[in-house]
Design a protein around this motif. Structure first.
Motif, PDB file in Angstrom:
ATOM      1  N   GLU A  11      -6.326  44.868 -21.779  1.00  0.00           N
ATOM      2  CA  GLU A  11      -5.505  44.440 -22.914  1.00  0.00           C
ATOM      3  C   GLU A  11      -6.327  43.626 -23.910  1.00  0.00           C
ATOM      4  N   ALA A  23      -6.428  44.563 -15.566  1.00  0.00           N
ATOM      5  CA  ALA A  23      -5.426  45.003 -16.534  1.00  0.00           C
ATOM      6  C   ALA A  23      -5.416  44.067 -17.746  1.00  0.00           C
ATOM      7  N   ARG A  50      -4.832  42.757 -11.430  1.00  0.00           N
ATOM      8  CA  ARG A  50      -4.144  42.124 -12.564  1.00  0.00           C
ATOM      9  C   ARG A  50      -5.149  41.595 -13.588  1.00  0.00           C
TER      10      ARG A  50
END
Length: 382
Positions: free
Chosen positions: A15, A11, A8
């Motif tokens: 972004e 990720a 996570r």
């Protein structure tokens, strides 16, 4: 201990990196950039859990954002004092009214802050603060001088450490006040002119400046506790982002050493390797202590480590360049302000690293007295 980031986090990193890549080209330092960051939800990560700020983010994701921001070379932040120093302090010590009033404008990039701590004669030793705040009905009236105040010429507000008990000494009788800067005739900001003719800091003069009584954080007389808490926040997540910048500076010094042939010197080469190894150790130390149980000595240890490391890097930056490190810009004319290059700035500015934010002596005293339990240092000894 596992220092890897999870799926996570990675990720989130992707972004953040994509957004920064798309926006940094049009970015300019100042309010416009702060508002751009705020509108996209990148200011105040994690505050949403407390009902303020923008997007939800774990502590490790806050680290990821800070690292990616530093890694991509985005503009220096005008709002970092409000986001990284004032906001955590209000979340820890502020009342509900203070949080509702001040946190949303910081998260939106609408209000900028500066820090009113250091004074002439009370720099690294903040217990010597002499700026006074006298209660006058619904306000305090503040008189005194602060110095080395970054961004004071841009800021809308200043958090000021002032003495509210006129008979107090040292760390007793201090209060943490939130002061609006738009008070013509009561607050004067003067740039501190450096030898180059340029200015990176300011001095601020308070002549009866007003702060509302409800804008005292942590109650009257509790300023020392609040101020020390803030310095702990200063050395939190931002330390890991700072180390990304350190790594970039180290890479530039190594590249210069190779270019000039200085890297052929085995002694200098060994010093460069030691800098790399120590930087890695500092990162692991910062990750180990991040979000852990309260350790009064951890911030002081971190400050001692990075300040001295950075100072040694500044010395290497000019050493690997040789004589040209002492030469100014070719187009300089007598009496005109001029900018020094990156290596010169690193050398000169890092001389202050072991002084500002608490000198090495102050940090060692904190560790000795508060962590190791050694006898207190004699005050006033010759």
């Amino acid at each position: 201990m596992d220092f890897d980031f999870g799926a996570r986090d990675e990720a989130f990193r992707a972004e953040a990196r994509a957004w920064l890549t798309a926006h940094r080209g049009a970015a300019t330092r100042g309010r416009d950039w702060e508002r751009t960051l705020g509108a996209a939800g990148w200011i105040g990560l994690g505050w949403s859990e407390a009902g303020y700020g923008n997007r939800t983010a774990t502590l490790t994701q806050q680290v990821v954002w800070a690292e990616e921001y530093a890694r991509c070379g985005a503009p220096p932040r005008s709002g970092h004092i409000g986001e990284n120093l004032l906001a955590p302090t209000l979340l820890a010590h502020g009342d509900t009214g203070q949080k509702r009033r001040f946190l949303p404008p910081v998260a939106a990039g609408e209000e900028l802050w500066c820090q009113g701590y250091s004074e002439p004669g009370a720099g690294s030793d903040l217990a010597g603060v002499r700026t006074a705040a006298v209660r006058d009905g619904a306000y305090y009236r503040i008189s005194g001088q602060k110095t080395w105040t970054s961004l004071a010429h841009e800021a809308d507000w200043c958090f000021v450490l002032a003495r509210t008990d006129p008979g107090s000494r040292r760390h007793h009788g201090l209060s943490f006040l939130l002061v609006p800067m738009d008070q013509p005739g009561r607050i004067e900001v003067r740039p501190i002119r450096q030898l180059t003719g340029t200015s990176d800091f300011n001095e601020v003069f308070f002549d009866g400046a007003r702060a509302r009584v409800e804008h005292v954080v942590g109650a009257e007389g509790q300023g020392w506790r609040v101020a020390m808490s803030l310095l702990g926040f200063e050395r939190g997540v931002s330390t890991l982002a700072q180390q990304i910048g350190f790594a970039r500076e180290l890479a530039e010094v190594v590249a210069t050493a190779v270019e000039t042939g200085a890297a052929a010197d085995p002694v200098l080469r060994a010093r460069l390797i030691r800098q790399w190894a120590e930087l890695r150790a500092m990162r692991l130390h910062a990750l180990r202590t991040l979000g852990g149980p309260g350790d009064q000595g951890a911030p002081s240890v971190a400050k001692l480590l990075w300040a001295n490391w950075h100072q040694r890097l500044g010395e290497l930056a000019v050493q690997v360049r040789g004589a040209r490190a002492a030469v100014g810009p070719a187009d300089w004319s007598a009496g005109a302000p001029y900018e020094i290059d990156a290596a010169q700035h690193l050398f000169l500015f890092s001389r202050a690293d072991t002084i500002y934010g608490g000198s090495d002596q102050i940090q060692r005293t904190i560790i000795a007295e508060r962590v190791l339990g050694l006898p207190a240092e004699a005050k006033g000894a010759v």
